[in-house]
Design a protein around this motif. Structure first.
Motif, PDB file in Angstrom:
ATOM      1  N   GLU A   1      25.801 -53.903 -21.093  1.00 54.97           N
ATOM      2  CA  GLU A   1      25.145 -53.688 -19.787  1.00 54.97           C
ATOM      3  C   GLU A   1      26.164 -53.945 -18.686  1.00 54.97           C
ATOM      4  N   ALA A   2      26.373 -52.928 -17.828  1.00 57.64           N
ATOM      5  CA  ALA A   2      27.320 -53.078 -16.747  1.00 57.64           C
ATOM      6  C   ALA A   2      26.759 -54.058 -15.733  1.00 57.64           C
ATOM      7  N   GLY A   3      27.671 -54.797 -15.095  1.00 56.89           N
ATOM      8  CA  GLY A   3      27.247 -55.780 -14.105  1.00 56.89           C
ATOM      9  C   GLY A   3      27.073 -55.162 -12.744  1.00 56.89           C
ATOM     10  N   ARG A  22      29.164 -51.290  -0.088  1.00 56.30           N
ATOM     11  CA  ARG A  22      28.241 -50.691  -1.051  1.00 56.30           C
ATOM     12  C   ARG A  22      28.028 -51.626  -2.225  1.00 56.30           C
ATOM     13  N   CYS A  23      26.824 -51.594  -2.738  1.00 55.02           N
ATOM     14  CA  CYS A  23      26.471 -52.403  -3.908  1.00 55.02           C
ATOM     15  C   CYS A  23      25.704 -51.544  -4.900  1.00 55.02           C
ATOM     16  N   ASP A  24      26.135 -51.570  -6.150  1.00 54.71           N
ATOM     17  CA  ASP A  24      25.396 -50.931  -7.233  1.00 54.71           C
ATOM     18  C   ASP A  24      24.835 -52.017  -8.135  1.00 54.71           C
ATOM     19  N   PRO A  25      23.525 -52.169  -8.173  1.00 52.15           N
ATOM     20  CA  PRO A  25      22.937 -53.246  -8.981  1.00 52.15           C
ATOM     21  C   PRO A  25      22.951 -52.878 -10.461  1.00 52.15           C
ATOM     22  N   ILE A  26      22.570 -53.832 -11.270  1.00 56.77           N
ATOM     23  CA  ILE A  26      22.407 -53.574 -12.695  1.00 56.77           C
ATOM     24  C   ILE A  26      21.257 -52.588 -12.863  1.00 56.77           C
ATOM     25  N   SER A  27      21.466 -51.621 -13.738  1.00 57.39           N
ATOM     26  CA  SER A  27      20.454 -50.587 -13.948  1.00 57.39           C
ATOM     27  C   SER A  27      19.114 -51.205 -14.346  1.00 57.39           C
ATOM     28  N   GLY A  28      18.065 -50.780 -13.681  1.00 53.25           N
ATOM     29  CA  GLY A  28      16.732 -51.280 -13.998  1.00 53.25           C
ATOM     30  C   GLY A  28      16.317 -52.490 -13.184  1.00 53.25           C
ATOM     31  N   TYR A  90      31.050 -60.907   1.278  1.00 55.09           N
ATOM     32  CA  TYR A  90      29.679 -60.403   1.170  1.00 55.09           C
ATOM     33  C   TYR A  90      29.370 -60.161  -0.303  1.00 55.09           C
ATOM     34  N   PHE A  91      28.358 -60.863  -0.779  1.00 58.89           N
ATOM     35  CA  PHE A  91      27.949 -60.733  -2.169  1.00 58.89           C
ATOM     36  C   PHE A  91      26.646 -59.950  -2.265  1.00 58.89           C
ATOM     37  N   CYS A  92      26.565 -59.170  -3.310  1.00 58.22           N
ATOM     38  CA  CYS A  92      25.330 -58.507  -3.663  1.00 58.22           C
ATOM     39  C   CYS A  92      24.873 -59.089  -5.000  1.00 58.22           C
ATOM     40  N   ALA A  93      23.587 -59.222  -5.178  1.00 54.00           N
ATOM     41  CA  ALA A  93      23.043 -59.717  -6.432  1.00 54.00           C
ATOM     42  C   ALA A  93      21.821 -58.878  -6.789  1.00 54.00           C
ATOM     43  N   SER A  94      21.499 -58.833  -8.058  1.00 57.05           N
ATOM     44  CA  SER A  94      20.293 -58.131  -8.462  1.00 57.05           C
ATOM     45  C   SER A  94      19.569 -58.918  -9.538  1.00 57.05           C
ATOM     46  N   SER A  95      18.281 -58.662  -9.651  1.00 61.71           N
ATOM     47  CA  SER A  95      17.500 -59.318 -10.689  1.00 61.71           C
ATOM     48  C   SER A  95      16.382 -58.403 -11.131  1.00 61.71           C
ATOM     49  N   ARG A  96      15.990 -58.578 -12.379  1.00 65.80           N
ATOM     50  CA  ARG A  96      14.881 -57.794 -12.903  1.00 65.80           C
ATOM     51  C   ARG A  96      13.561 -58.429 -12.498  1.00 65.80           C
ATOM     52  N   ASN A  97      13.490 -59.732 -12.689  1.00 63.14           N
ATOM     53  CA  ASN A  97      12.265 -60.459 -12.391  1.00 63.14           C
ATOM     54  C   ASN A  97      12.324 -61.052 -10.996  1.00 63.14           C
ATOM     55  N   ARG A  98      11.289 -61.750 -10.637  1.00 59.16           N
ATOM     56  CA  ARG A  98      11.168 -62.257  -9.270  1.00 59.16           C
ATOM     57  C   ARG A  98      12.119 -63.413  -9.008  1.00 59.16           C
ATOM     58  N   GLY A  99      13.336 -63.053  -8.679  1.00 57.41           N
ATOM     59  CA  GLY A  99      14.261 -64.061  -8.179  1.00 57.41           C
ATOM     60  C   GLY A  99      15.003 -64.834  -9.238  1.00 57.41           C
ATOM     61  N   LEU A 100      14.437 -64.966 -10.420  1.00 54.27           N
ATOM     62  CA  LEU A 100      15.128 -65.730 -11.433  1.00 54.27           C
ATOM     63  C   LEU A 100      16.285 -64.918 -11.977  1.00 54.27           C
ATOM     64  N   GLY A 101      17.344 -65.620 -12.358  1.00 55.67           N
ATOM     65  CA  GLY A 101      18.456 -64.932 -12.976  1.00 55.67           C
ATOM     66  C   GLY A 101      19.072 -63.877 -12.097  1.00 55.67           C
TER      67      GLY A 101
ATOM     68  N   PRO B  40      37.993 -67.525  -9.351  1.00 50.46           N
ATOM     69  CA  PRO B  40      38.639 -66.751  -8.273  1.00 50.46           C
ATOM     70  C   PRO B  40      38.548 -65.252  -8.520  1.00 50.46           C
ATOM     71  N   GLY B  41      38.154 -64.524  -7.484  1.00 49.29           N
ATOM     72  CA  GLY B  41      38.068 -63.073  -7.580  1.00 49.29           C
ATOM     73  C   GLY B  41      36.806 -62.562  -8.249  1.00 49.29           C
ATOM     74  N   LYS B  42      35.954 -63.458  -8.667  1.00 43.72           N
ATOM     75  CA  LYS B  42      34.704 -63.073  -9.325  1.00 43.72           C
ATOM     76  C   LYS B  42      33.524 -63.528  -8.477  1.00 43.72           C
TER      77      LYS B  42
END
Lengths: 113, 120
Positions: A1-3, A22-28, A90-101, B40-42
């Motif tokens: 699974e790509a990150g 730009r941010c590409d989240p984990i698929s799904g 600037y960080f992007c994050a994604s999750s499948r469920n509500r906020g966890l993980g 670092p970098g991650k």
């Protein structure tokens, strides 16, 4: 699974210019988040999408920041016009469920000169 | 106002030693406490997390201790290794709550981070 992927990894612009991250989240993953870390400070929440809808944008600093997630896939964060204090990672994050993980991308380091 | 306070800012430990990082929070509505590890970098990577209904959670060499009454939680890294050298962030999240979409309080509130260096 790509990150989670983010582009660009670094951006150096001058004050007053426009930058789009730009941010590409984990698929799904329906949930997508933007965070920012200014040097020496904590990582701060900017906003949260559920699919294409903005669920919470309470962390957006001001109206110079515009986030979109058309089609509920990738997201963009535009800063226009950029100011010196916008510098940070600037960080992007994604999750499948509500906020966890929440899974974070590597970040985009923005430098405004 | 910083809602999650993390200490120390930096930490140097010898290989094989125990690394301890502490966090304190004010908001009693927080109900999920993850720790993230960043090289670092991650980007930050979820390391271990705990809910307030337990006082301790252990995964391998990493343990979270949680003190609900004191509103404090800490990360213990046993037998610290040079490969553990990274920045560690504690975080907290409120219970999502109600609302049409089950609430929107999914945002994480982070501490400022601890730079851990494990010397060989």
């Amino acid at each position: 699974e790509a990150g989670v992927t983010q582009f660009p990894s670094h951006s150096v612009i001058e004050k007053g210019q426009t930058v789009t991250l730009r941010c590409d989240p984990i698929s799904g993953h329906d949930n997508l988040y933007w965070y920012r870390r200014v040097m020496g400070k904590e990582i701060k929440f900017l906003l949260h999408f559920v699919k294409e809808s903005k669920q919470d944008e309470s962390g957006m600093p001001n109206n110079r920041f515009l986030a979109e997630r058309t089609g509920g896939t990738y997201s963009t964060l535009k800063v226009q016009p950029a100011e010196l204090e916008d510098s940070g990672v600037y960080f992007c994050a994604s999750s499948r469920n509500r906020g966890l993980g929440q899974f974070f991308g590597p970040g985009t380091r923005l430098t405004v000169l | 106002q910083q809602q999650v306070k993390q200490s120390p800012q930096s930490l140097i430990v010898q290989k094989g030693g125990i690394s301890i990082i502490n966090c304190a929070y004010e908001n009693t509505a927080f109900d999920y406490f993850p720790w993230y590890q960043q090289f670092p970098g991650k980007g930050p990577a979820l390391l271990i997390a705990i809910r307030p209904d337990v006082s301790e959670k252990k995964e391998g060499r990493f343990t979270i201790s949680f003190n609900k009454s004191a509103k404090q939680f800490s990360l213990h890294i046993m037998d610290s290794q040079p490969g553990d050298s990274a920045t560690y962030f504690c975080a907290a999240r409120r219970h999502p709550g109600g609302g049409r979409s089950g609430g929107s309080n999914y945002k994480l509130t982070f501490g400022k981070g601890t730079l851990l260096t494990v010397n060989p």
